[in-house]
Design a protein around this motif. Sequence first.
Motif, PDB file in Angstrom:
ATOM      1  N   ALA A   6       0.846  -1.196   0.000  1.00  0.00           N
ATOM      2  CA  ALA A   6       0.000   0.000   0.000  1.00  0.00           C
ATOM      3  C   ALA A   6       0.879   1.242   0.000  1.00  0.00           C
ATOM      4  O   ALA A   6       1.894   1.313   0.714  1.00  0.00           O
ATOM      5  CB  ALA A   6      -0.907  -0.003   1.222  1.00  0.00           C
ATOM      6  N   ASN A  32       0.909   4.187   1.234  1.00  0.00           N
ATOM      7  CA  ASN A  32       1.246   4.912   2.459  1.00  0.00           C
ATOM      8  C   ASN A  32       2.448   4.306   3.167  1.00  0.00           C
ATOM      9  O   ASN A  32       3.119   4.971   3.944  1.00  0.00           O
ATOM     10  CB  ASN A  32       0.051   4.945   3.411  1.00  0.00           C
ATOM     11  CG  ASN A  32      -0.195   3.584   4.062  1.00  0.00           C
ATOM     12  OD1 ASN A  32       0.345   3.253   5.100  1.00  0.00           O
ATOM     13  ND2 ASN A  32      -1.022   2.773   3.422  1.00  0.00           N
ATOM     14  N   SER A  83      -2.321   1.719  -4.710  1.00  0.00           N
ATOM     15  CA  SER A  83      -3.477   1.704  -3.821  1.00  0.00           C
ATOM     16  C   SER A  83      -3.903   0.267  -3.554  1.00  0.00           C
ATOM     17  O   SER A  83      -3.729  -0.621  -4.399  1.00  0.00           O
ATOM     18  CB  SER A  83      -4.645   2.487  -4.428  1.00  0.00           C
ATOM     19  OG  SER A  83      -5.258   1.736  -5.461  1.00  0.00           O
ATOM     20  N   SER A  84      -4.463   0.034  -2.382  1.00  0.00           N
ATOM     21  CA  SER A  84      -4.878  -1.314  -2.004  1.00  0.00           C
ATOM     22  C   SER A  84      -5.943  -1.858  -2.950  1.00  0.00           C
ATOM     23  O   SER A  84      -5.919  -3.037  -3.308  1.00  0.00           O
ATOM     24  CB  SER A  84      -5.411  -1.300  -0.558  1.00  0.00           C
ATOM     25  OG  SER A  84      -4.400  -0.885   0.331  1.00  0.00           O
ATOM     26  N   GLN A  90      -6.470  -1.085  -6.150  1.00  0.00           N
ATOM     27  CA  GLN A  90      -5.874  -1.423  -7.444  1.00  0.00           C
ATOM     28  C   GLN A  90      -5.101  -2.730  -7.357  1.00  0.00           C
ATOM     29  O   GLN A  90      -5.173  -3.568  -8.260  1.00  0.00           O
ATOM     30  CB  GLN A  90      -4.961  -0.282  -7.906  1.00  0.00           C
ATOM     31  CG  GLN A  90      -5.718   0.969  -8.317  1.00  0.00           C
ATOM     32  CD  GLN A  90      -4.796   2.167  -8.540  1.00  0.00           C
ATOM     33  OE1 GLN A  90      -3.657   2.179  -8.084  1.00  0.00           O
ATOM     34  NE2 GLN A  90      -5.294   3.162  -9.240  1.00  0.00           N
ATOM     35  N   ALA A 142      -7.165  10.907  -1.067  1.00  0.00           N
ATOM     36  CA  ALA A 142      -7.011   9.722  -1.912  1.00  0.00           C
ATOM     37  C   ALA A 142      -8.401   9.178  -2.261  1.00  0.00           C
ATOM     38  O   ALA A 142      -9.381   9.442  -1.554  1.00  0.00           O
ATOM     39  CB  ALA A 142      -6.199   8.660  -1.181  1.00  0.00           C
ATOM     40  N   ASP A 143      -8.483   8.444  -3.347  1.00  0.00           N
ATOM     41  CA  ASP A 143      -9.740   7.857  -3.798  1.00  0.00           C
ATOM     42  C   ASP A 143     -10.327   6.962  -2.701  1.00  0.00           C
ATOM     43  O   ASP A 143      -9.741   5.933  -2.358  1.00  0.00           O
ATOM     44  CB  ASP A 143      -9.484   7.032  -5.063  1.00  0.00           C
ATOM     45  CG  ASP A 143     -10.739   6.375  -5.614  1.00  0.00           C
ATOM     46  OD1 ASP A 143     -11.826   6.545  -5.022  1.00  0.00           O
ATOM     47  OD2 ASP A 143     -10.636   5.692  -6.650  1.00  0.00           O
ATOM     48  N   ALA A 157      -8.490   3.549  -1.731  1.00  0.00           N
ATOM     49  CA  ALA A 157      -7.483   3.786  -0.695  1.00  0.00           C
ATOM     50  C   ALA A 157      -8.137   4.003   0.667  1.00  0.00           C
ATOM     51  O   ALA A 157      -8.936   4.936   0.834  1.00  0.00           O
ATOM     52  CB  ALA A 157      -6.639   5.007  -1.069  1.00  0.00           C
ATOM     53  N   SER A 203      -5.398   9.025  -7.114  1.00  0.00           N
ATOM     54  CA  SER A 203      -5.654   7.590  -7.283  1.00  0.00           C
ATOM     55  C   SER A 203      -5.127   6.787  -6.098  1.00  0.00           C
ATOM     56  O   SER A 203      -5.600   5.680  -5.830  1.00  0.00           O
ATOM     57  CB  SER A 203      -5.004   7.088  -8.579  1.00  0.00           C
ATOM     58  OG  SER A 203      -3.599   7.295  -8.542  1.00  0.00           O
ATOM     59  N   SER A 204      -4.163   7.342  -5.384  1.00  0.00           N
ATOM     60  CA  SER A 204      -3.593   6.696  -4.201  1.00  0.00           C
ATOM     61  C   SER A 204      -3.202   7.783  -3.206  1.00  0.00           C
ATOM     62  O   SER A 204      -3.257   8.974  -3.517  1.00  0.00           O
ATOM     63  CB  SER A 204      -2.356   5.873  -4.574  1.00  0.00           C
ATOM     64  OG  SER A 204      -1.301   6.749  -4.968  1.00  0.00           O
TER      65      SER A 204
END
Length: 252
Positions: free
Chosen positions: A34, A36, A62-63, A65, A137-138, A142, A169-170
Amino acid sequence: MSLARRPLIAAVLAGALSLVAGAAFAGETKVAVAANFTEPAKAIAAQFEKATGHKATLSFGSSGQFYAQIANGAPYEVFLSADVERPQKAESEGLAVAGSRFTYATGRLVLWSKIPGLVDGKGAVLAKGRFEKLSIADPKAAPYGLAAVETLTKLKLYEGLKPKIVTGSSITQAYQYVQTGAAELGFVALSQVIDDKGGSRWVVPKADHTPIDQQVVLLKTGADSEAAKAFLAFLKSREAKAIIRRYGYEVR
């Protein structure tokens, strides 16, 4: 050759053979991380290689994705998500090894700006609305984005601030929007700004959103990988936990 020198030569040969054997058994594992957790993951991977000889090849995103990619056959062996839901889902859908899942860190959400004094210690800047753009973030992909929406909703500000929100996106992109000035402030992970001495910030109270428990799981593709299993074990080590805490996460 003197008898005195034989033990020394034997010890040197044994050491050399040990190094060769270690290299022969060292493996590599592909790890989805992830966004972050980028910096701590890099530090952990470096220590992991020193301690075990195995190499962890890291990919960041991102998680949400990553989960979509894993479900479609991406060759990751370990999944470090920013939430509980996706590793749990991977386990229930047969994509992960049952019983391998655990919480490796609990994250903290921060409202951050590069502008000194813009963000006050209680987040009142959000209600004042003296800014043009707020980065998050989305929330669908995320967990930190979802936590940001939950925080704004609890503060009864979400609907009013919607026109000012720019979505990355992230969490990395949400941070970049603030870093580059595309947004004056944004919700980011504490780990991303832990070493940033300038600007201004508000560490969001834990009670304002669902806890950001971050879980890891061994994927079925890594079930027979010694390197993958060793990486999960290393995440529980004292060395790894010290790195995780260093970046502002809580560790159980």
